[in-house]
Design a protein around this motif. Structure first.
Motif, PDB file in Angstrom:
ATOM      1  N   HIS A  71       0.786  -1.231   0.000  1.00  0.00           N
ATOM      2  CA  HIS A  71       0.000   0.000   0.000  1.00  0.00           C
ATOM      3  C   HIS A  71       0.823   1.289   0.000  1.00  0.00           C
ATOM      4  CE1 HIS A  71      -2.661  -3.185   1.264  1.00  0.00           C
ATOM      5  NE2 HIS A  71      -3.677  -2.441   0.885  1.00  0.00           N
ATOM      6  N   PRO A  72       1.826   1.429   0.866  1.00  0.00           N
ATOM      7  CA  PRO A  72       2.590   2.677   0.849  1.00  0.00           C
ATOM      8  C   PRO A  72       3.292   2.907  -0.488  1.00  0.00           C
ATOM      9  CG  PRO A  72       3.129   1.388   2.802  1.00  0.00           C
ATOM     10  CD  PRO A  72       2.268   0.536   1.940  1.00  0.00           C
ATOM     11  N   PHE A  73       3.764   1.833  -1.087  1.00  0.00           N
ATOM     12  CA  PHE A  73       4.495   1.963  -2.338  1.00  0.00           C
ATOM     13  C   PHE A  73       3.556   2.276  -3.501  1.00  0.00           C
ATOM     14  CE2 PHE A  73       6.923  -0.753   0.539  1.00  0.00           C
ATOM     15  CZ  PHE A  73       8.008   0.087   0.720  1.00  0.00           C
ATOM     16  N   ARG A  94      11.915  -5.197  -1.667  1.00  0.00           N
ATOM     17  CA  ARG A  94      11.332  -5.944  -2.792  1.00  0.00           C
ATOM     18  C   ARG A  94      10.015  -5.335  -3.241  1.00  0.00           C
ATOM     19  NH1 ARG A  94      12.103 -12.211  -0.955  1.00  0.00           N
ATOM     20  NH2 ARG A  94      13.995 -12.609  -2.173  1.00  0.00           N
ATOM     21  N   LEU A  95       9.179  -4.941  -2.298  1.00  0.00           N
ATOM     22  CA  LEU A  95       7.899  -4.323  -2.648  1.00  0.00           C
ATOM     23  C   LEU A  95       8.105  -3.008  -3.394  1.00  0.00           C
ATOM     24  CD1 LEU A  95       5.835  -5.023   0.578  1.00  0.00           C
ATOM     25  CD2 LEU A  95       5.335  -5.882  -1.719  1.00  0.00           C
ATOM     26  N   ALA A  96       9.056  -2.201  -2.951  1.00  0.00           N
ATOM     27  CA  ALA A  96       9.323  -0.927  -3.621  1.00  0.00           C
ATOM     28  C   ALA A  96       9.725  -1.162  -5.073  1.00  0.00           C
ATOM     29  CB  ALA A  96      10.410  -0.151  -2.875  1.00  0.00           C
ATOM     30  N   VAL A  97      10.619  -2.101  -5.301  1.00  0.00           N
ATOM     31  CA  VAL A  97      11.057  -2.401  -6.659  1.00  0.00           C
ATOM     32  C   VAL A  97       9.894  -2.986  -7.461  1.00  0.00           C
ATOM     33  CG1 VAL A  97      12.577  -3.879  -8.058  1.00  0.00           C
ATOM     34  CG2 VAL A  97      13.490  -2.660  -6.062  1.00  0.00           C
ATOM     35  N   PHE A  98       9.159  -3.919  -6.879  1.00  0.00           N
ATOM     36  CA  PHE A  98       8.052  -4.563  -7.594  1.00  0.00           C
ATOM     37  C   PHE A  98       6.990  -3.557  -8.021  1.00  0.00           C
ATOM     38  CE2 PHE A  98       4.037  -6.814  -7.939  1.00  0.00           C
ATOM     39  CZ  PHE A  98       4.378  -7.784  -8.874  1.00  0.00           C
TER      40      PHE A  98
END
Length: 174
Positions: A71-73, A94-98
Motif C-alpha cells: 500500500h505505501p508503495f 522488494r515491494l518498492a522495486v516490484f
C-alpha cells in the motif's frame, strides 16, 4: 520511470513503520488515488496535498519496518515520488522495486545532509544526489541494472509483461 527527479526533499527520521506509512484501517484499499491521501497522513498530514511528482522522500534507518504490504508503495507511485533511505529491510525493498519506486540506499552522512524542504536533483540510475539548496553532491551505489530495469518499466508486472511480449507470447495480452 524518469531516472532523474527534481523536487522537494520530504525528510523523515528513523524507524518509520509501515503502519505509519499507511494506517492499518486502510489496508483493504487498493485504489492508488485513495491510498495517496493516507500516505504518512498521521506523520505529515500536508504530504498528500503538497507533494509533487519528482519530490523525494528521505528517511533514516529501518524504513517501513513492521508488517510488509504494498500500500505505501502504491501511494508513492501514484504521487510520482522517489525514495532515499539509510536502511530498508528485504521485504519493503522488494515491494518498492516490484511496484516501481525509484530507490537509493545512502549512508548516514548523506541522509544527514538532506534537509526537509531542500531542493534535490536525484539521478536514480547513476546514484547521484545533488542538494541544490546547499550545492553538495553525493554519489551512492545505484540499484543493480536488473532492478533498475524493473523500476524503469513501472514495476514487476510491467516487466513480466514486457518479457512475454518480447518472446511473442500470447500471455502478454492477458
Amino acid at each position: 520511470m524518469t531516472e532523474v527527479f527534481s523536487g522537494r526533499c520530504w525528510r523523515f527520521g528513523d524507524d518509520l513503520a509501515s503502519d505509519q506509512l499507511i494506517p492499518p484501517q486502510h489496508v483493504f484499499e487498493y485504489d492508488p488515488a485513495v491510498l495517496r491521501r493516507h500516505l504518512l497522513a498521521e506523520v505529515r498530514p500536508e504530504l498528500s496535498a503538497e507533494a509533487r511528482a519528482g519530490d523525494v522522500l528521505v528517511t533514516g534507518r529501518n524504513f517501513a519496518n513492521g508488517s510488509h504490504h504494498s500500500h505505501p508503495f502504491l501511494a508513492m507511485k501514484e504521487m510520482g515520488v522517489g525514495l532515499i533511505c539509510e536502511t530498508i529491510s528485504r521485504g519493503p525493498f522488494r515491494l518498492a522495486v516490484f511496484v516501481g519506486i525509484p530507490l537509493l540506499v545512502a549512508g548516514p552522512e548523506v541522509i544527514a545532509a538532506l534537509g526537509d524542504g531542500d531542493a534535490l536533483q536525484v539521478d536514480f540510475a547513476a546514484g547521484v544526489i545533488r542538494n541544490q539548496t546547499t550545492g553538495r553532491r553525493f554519489d551512492v551505489e545505484p540499484l543493480a541494472p536488473f532492478l533498475q530495469d524493473i523500476v524503469a518499466v513501472g514495476g514487476g508486472l510491467s516487466y513480466a509483461r514486457a518479457l512475454l511480449e518480447a518472446e511473442g507470447t500470447d500471455h502478454a495480452k492477458r
